[in-house]
Scaffold this motif. Structure first.
Motif: not given
Ligand code: SF4
Length: 360
Positions: A118-128, A173-175, A206-208
């Motif tokens: 769900v977290l949509d970090c723009p450089f991350c393929h999973t986020g897309t 995912g974000e654990p 984790t993204s924090g």
């Molecule tokens: S998998 Fe990690 S880096 Fe990618 S969007 Fe989720 S939190 Fe961000």
């Protein structure tokens, strides 16, 4: 309903013993079943010393194999990347990825905790990719067991480690956005009747999410890796949007209170993006953020993917950036990139498979 059945990958000895006792089966059979399970054998039909009647009962009363292997890619450096389909429950038919990274003295499985993120970090393929849901603890641990099974069936070259000695939560995912599944999976990984891994050999990235990091420290203070990627709020708000909720000052305080055992440290992960976070001022900003006694910085090269608007910093620039950090007393390393010929970064196999499916 099938999703309410106990899951073989994470059932405890105590619970399995009670279950089979209610069928009139002696206790020692539960230990035998878990011995198979812990080696990665989840199909009761393959548990050779278990009587036929008990195998059938296990198959019908538990979710034994929550994952089905859809695709495996093997890199020339021994890295194996897996695409699994979920076979039961709410996420039936969805896909997740795992990676096995062998080294001389250790074998690490990188596991996913969610389908999408769900977290949509723009450089991350999973986020897309679309967020579909949280994995259960059984689905998380089944990834480790499936890799063990694969290594049993098809060992690696003799010079590489072919056992699972370490587990990292760094896949899709974000654990910490899946606390229930992840906390349960951690107790299964460390269970003396389960995979018996020491906390020192488990790392969660984790993204924090600040309150969740605090709770993790109370439940199971495993090694922590933080997807930092920027050391000033304006840039981190853009690269890691959860920073808008938990800015760097809050993250700093949270990391300072995270409980660390002897000789352990927190890893700050920093994906290097050309012209974005690899400027001279970023060295200074990072140096101002790092707690030298408890943290080290891991510089990661960006694995580009179709449609990405980012470019990774050059190898030479990464080495130079690391040198400058080291000159400021920071323990900084450039992460060795593994499995490049199979694009072993999270979200890439799943996306590739979807594209292939669309084309066919
Ligand atoms: S998998 Fe990690 S880096 Fe990618 S969007 Fe989720 S939190 Fe961000």
């Amino acid at each position: 309903m099938q999703q309410n059945l106990p899951q073989l990958p994470v059932i405890t000895l105590e619970k399995l013993t009670a279950l089979i006792a209610s069928w009139g089966v002696p206790n020692y059979r539960a230990k035998q079943v878990l011995q198979w399970r812990n080696r990665g054998i989840l199909n009761p039909a393959d548990m050779l010393n278990i009587p036929e009647e008990l195998r059938e009962r296990l198959s019908s009363s538990l979710v034994c194999e929550p994952l089905k292997l859809v695709q495996r890619q093997c890199s020339s450096d021994g890295t194996r990347k897996y695409l699994f389909m979920l076979t039961s429950g709410r996420l039936k038919g969805k896909m997740v990825e795992s990676v096995y990274i062998p080294e001389e003295k250790r074998g690490t499985v990188c596991i996913s905790s969610q389908v999408g993120c769900v977290l949509d970090c723009p450089f991350c393929h999973t986020g897309t990719q679309d967020f579909e849901g949280n994995l259960s603890s059984g689905e998380i641990i089944a990834q480790v067991l499936a890799v063990k099974h694969d290594l049993l069936k098809e060992p690696l070259a003799a010079e590489l480690n072919a056992s699972v000695t370490h587990v990292v939560y760094m896949g899709m995912g974000e654990p910490l956005a899946n606390e229930e599944g992840v906390h349960e999976s951690l107790s299964s990984l460390t269970d003396p009747d389960g995979l018996k891994l020491s906390k020192r050999r488990i790392t969660l990235s984790t993204s924090g999410l600040v309150p969740q990091i605090d709770r993790l420290g109370e439940v199971a203070s495993v090694n922590l890796a933080i997807s930092l990627h920027a050391a000033e709020n304006r840039l981190r708000d853009a690269l890691v949007p959860i920073n808008r909720k938990y800015p760097l000052q809050e993250l700093r305080q949270c990391l300072n209170r995270y409980s660390l055992g002897k000789q352990r440290h927190i890893t700050l992960e920093y994906v290097m993006l050309d012209g974005i976070n690899d400027r001279p001022e970023d060295v200074e900003l990072l140096a101002g953020f790092v707690n030298l006694d408890r943290e080290r910085v891991n510089l990661i090269s960006f694995n580009t993917y179709p449609g990405s608007s980012y470019t990774g910093s050059s190898k030479q620039h990464m080495n130079e950036f690391a040198k400058q950090l080291i000159s400021k007393g920071i323990r900084a390393t450039v992460r060795r990139s593994r499995g490049q010929d199979i694009m072993a970064a999270c979200g890439q196999l799943k996306a590739g498979n979807r594209a292939e499916n669309r084309e066919s």
